[in-house]
Design an enzyme around this catalytic site. Structure first.
Site, PDB file in Angstrom:
ATOM      1  N   ARG A 225      -4.581 -14.617  -1.079  1.00  0.00           N
ATOM      2  CA  ARG A 225      -3.446 -14.439  -0.071  1.00  0.00           C
ATOM      3  C   ARG A 225      -4.468 -14.407   1.282  1.00  0.00           C
ATOM      4  NH1 ARG A 225      -0.123  -8.875   1.720  1.00  0.00           N
ATOM      5  NH2 ARG A 225       1.859 -10.062   1.575  1.00  0.00           N
TER       6      ARG A 225
ATOM      7  N   GLY B 163       8.274  -8.126  -0.158  1.00  0.00           N
ATOM      8  CA  GLY B 163       7.573  -6.965   0.125  1.00  0.00           C
ATOM      9  C   GLY B 163       8.241  -5.417   0.237  1.00  0.00           C
ATOM     10  N   ARG B 164       8.783  -5.326   1.679  1.00  0.00           N
ATOM     11  CA  ARG B 164       9.257  -3.954   2.011  1.00  0.00           C
ATOM     12  C   ARG B 164      10.776  -3.940   0.979  1.00  0.00           C
ATOM     13  NH1 ARG B 164       7.925  -3.730   8.242  1.00  0.00           N
ATOM     14  NH2 ARG B 164       5.769  -3.384   7.765  1.00  0.00           N
TER      15      ARG B 164
ATOM     16  N   THR C 186       0.865  -1.218   0.024  1.00  0.00           N
ATOM     17  CA  THR C 186      -0.093  -0.080  -0.048  1.00  0.00           C
ATOM     18  C   THR C 186       0.782   1.200  -0.181  1.00  0.00           C
ATOM     19  OG1 THR C 186      -1.805  -1.126   0.957  1.00  0.00           O
ATOM     20  CG2 THR C 186      -1.745   1.217   1.482  1.00  0.00           C
TER      21      THR C 186
ATOM     22  N   ASN D  28      -4.370  -5.488  12.218  1.00  0.00           N
ATOM     23  CA  ASN D  28      -5.882  -4.852  12.245  1.00  0.00           C
ATOM     24  C   ASN D  28      -6.611  -5.794  13.204  1.00  0.00           C
ATOM     25  OD1 ASN D  28      -5.500  -2.886  10.219  1.00  0.00           O
ATOM     26  ND2 ASN D  28      -5.425  -4.484   8.652  1.00  0.00           N
TER      27      ASN D  28
ATOM     28  N   HIS E  47      -7.607 -10.376  -1.574  1.00  0.00           N
ATOM     29  CA  HIS E  47      -7.125 -10.165  -0.501  1.00  0.00           C
ATOM     30  C   HIS E  47      -7.775 -10.772   0.843  1.00  0.00           C
ATOM     31  CE1 HIS E  47      -4.781  -8.482   2.549  1.00  0.00           C
ATOM     32  NE2 HIS E  47      -4.687  -7.314   2.122  1.00  0.00           N
TER      33      HIS E  47
ATOM     34  N   GLN F  68      -4.461  -6.935  -6.766  1.00  0.00           N
ATOM     35  CA  GLN F  68      -4.959  -7.422  -5.563  1.00  0.00           C
ATOM     36  C   GLN F  68      -6.570  -6.817  -5.244  1.00  0.00           C
ATOM     37  OE1 GLN F  68      -3.713  -6.606  -1.578  1.00  0.00           O
ATOM     38  NE2 GLN F  68      -3.391  -8.994  -1.128  1.00  0.00           N
TER      39      GLN F  68
ATOM     40  N   ASN G 157      -4.877 -10.239   6.479  1.00  0.00           N
ATOM     41  CA  ASN G 157      -4.427  -8.991   7.169  1.00  0.00           C
ATOM     42  C   ASN G 157      -5.757  -8.322   7.730  1.00  0.00           C
ATOM     43  OD1 ASN G 157      -2.157  -9.413   6.501  1.00  0.00           O
ATOM     44  ND2 ASN G 157      -1.731  -8.045   5.088  1.00  0.00           N
TER      45      ASN G 157
ATOM     46  N   TYR H  47      -8.606  -7.921   6.874  1.00  0.00           N
ATOM     47  CA  TYR H  47      -9.766  -7.185   5.982  1.00  0.00           C
ATOM     48  C   TYR H  47     -11.036  -8.077   5.859  1.00  0.00           C
ATOM     49  CZ  TYR H  47      -6.075  -3.917   5.709  1.00  0.00           C
ATOM     50  OH  TYR H  47      -5.121  -2.882   5.849  1.00  0.00           O
TER      51      TYR H  47
HETATM   52  C1  8OZ Z   1      -0.217  -1.091   5.224  1.00  0.00           C
HETATM   53  C2  8OZ Z   1      -1.000  -0.246   5.174  1.00  0.00           C
HETATM   54  C3  8OZ Z   1      -2.281   0.066   4.807  1.00  0.00           C
HETATM   55  C4  8OZ Z   1      -2.920  -1.202   4.167  1.00  0.00           C
HETATM   56  C5  8OZ Z   1      -2.423  -4.939   4.262  1.00  0.00           C
HETATM   57  C6  8OZ Z   1      -3.632  -3.619   2.539  1.00  0.00           C
HETATM   58  O1  8OZ Z   1      -1.887  -4.933   5.179  1.00  0.00           O
HETATM   59  C7  8OZ Z   1      -2.762  -3.643   3.557  1.00  0.00           C
HETATM   60  C8  8OZ Z   1      -2.240  -2.211   4.324  1.00  0.00           C
HETATM   61  C9  8OZ Z   1      -0.609  -2.374   4.615  1.00  0.00           C
HETATM   62  O2  8OZ Z   1      -2.740  -6.086   3.405  1.00  0.00           O
END
Ligand code: 8OZ
Length: 374
Positions: free
Chosen positions: A230, A325-326, A25, A238, A178, A97, A181, A183
């Protein structure tokens, strides 16, 4: 010995190596439309075997952060088309995604200031990002309302429509749901966020229902060979938690097995954090075994904190793809650096979210850096 740098087939996707750019993101899409900078950013990274775009909202309701992109308006799809054309011209392969944030949102980001939606009316103890006058700020998520049973088919349709548009209009090679994480799909899966008493709550079968319906719809829309998913079995990201993730995730991958997916993408441990968490280690080998025993043939993609040595070890123990990723933020030529054992640049955290070219498209490849220095 399998090499990270060998080609591999993932469903209908023919990948030139096993290195994947993980979704990141970046909050640089005002009004949910990627800017021309995104064309440069993704094309710069096209030597990855596969690029997975940053999480991209399937609907306005699926939006949870300032300036993240979407797949639900013609101008968004047209902007993505320019990205996919540039990546393809550079010899890359790119999927997007598909994202619905569920309760990880803010009334300010929803249509008419509505409450975010969730399996149950339980607020996530987490932050989202709002941007005012160009300045990003982390704010608490808004209390969500529980989705009505009669709203769920519409959400499945949003996944279907976004997937079809992503491939047919925006020119993506495929899509990744997705399901990780914390969501929406993960909120339905896990006991901490899903207290429903209807067919979408309670048992593992019920909690997995929405994720499986959405995946089936997307498979019908674009073909299983162009679909990945994923999952993050144990991440606390979260404010997500499940009382017993092992049987839950094994059920999910067994149910995904007959769908002919291109790949299954697993975040091991805490997203962007420790690979081992808690006192009950999750058995990832058993998860993969559950998928394969049920006939799943998709590529097995692993993610979280990989470096060259750990990635070599993973592919030699049967991982098909390794997502980074990073490291991709500051190393557009990550494949080259990993292959040659060159040092990796570290990205500037203050430019991860929001802003323009700085910290986004201005990280040079090693050759460019050397030329600039000479
Ligand atoms: C970092 C900041 C905002 C969203 C995820 C889509 O963790 C994200 C995300 C990561 O999957």
């Amino acid at each position: 010995m399998t090499s990270l740098f060998e080609p591999v087939t993932a469903g209908a996707l023919h990948l030139k190596n096993r290195i994947v750019m993980a979704p990141l993101t970046r909050n640089r899409s005002p009004n949910a439309v990627p800017t021309p900078l995104a064309i440069t950013y993704y094309a710069q990274r096209a030597t990855a075997g596969l690029l997975v775009t940053e999480a991209t909202a399937i609907s306005h309701q699926g939006q949870g952060y300032a300036d993240v992109p979407g797949l639900y308006a013609p101008e968004q799809l047209a902007a993505w088309r320019r990205v996919t054309e540039a990546v393809h011209a550079a010899g890359g392969c790119i999927v997007t995604q598909l994202w619905h944030v569920g309760r990880v949102s803010h009334t300010e980001l929803q249509l008419d200031g509505a409450a975010p939606v969730a399996p149950s009316a339980i607020t996530a103890k987490t932050k989202t990002v709002l941007i005012h006058d160009g300045v990003p700020a982390f704010v608490d998520t808004s209390p969500p309302r529980a989705l009505r049973l009669d709203e769920l088919p519409g959400i499945v349709d949003d996944y279907r429509r976004a997937a079809k548009a992503a491939v047919d209009v925006a020119g993506f090679d495929g899509v990744e749901l997705h399901g990780a994480n914390g969501y929406l799909l993960d909120q339905f899966l896990k006991t901490g966020s899903n207290h429903r008493t209807d067919a979408y709550g309670g048992s593992i079968e019920n909690r997995a229902r929405l994720l499986l319906e959405a995946t089936r719809a997307v498979v019908e829309a674009v073909g299983g060979g162009r679909v990945g998913i994923r999952l993050s079995p144990v991440t606390p990201a979260n404010d997500i938690v499940d009382v017993d993730p092992q049987p839950l995730l094994e059920y999910v991958v067994r149910a995904l097995a007959p769908m002919g997916l291109a790949y299954v993408h697993i975040i091991e441990g805490a997203t962007g954090g420790p690979r081992e968490i808690g006192d009950r280690p999750f058995d990832y080998a058993a998860l993969k075994q559950a998928y394969r025993s049920a006939g799943g043939t998709g590529a097995w993609m692993v993610n979280n904190g990989y470096d060259r040595a750990l990635a070599d070890q993973a592919v030699n123990h049967g991982a098909d793809l390794v997502a980074f990723g990073r490291p991709y933020i500051a190393n557009p030529d990550l494949v080259h650096r990993l292959r040659e054992g060159l040092p990796l640049a570290t990205g500037d955290k203050t430019t991860w979210y929001g802003g323009g070219a700085k910290g986004y498209t201005d990280y040079p490849a090693v050759e460019e850096a050397a030329a600039a220095a000479s």
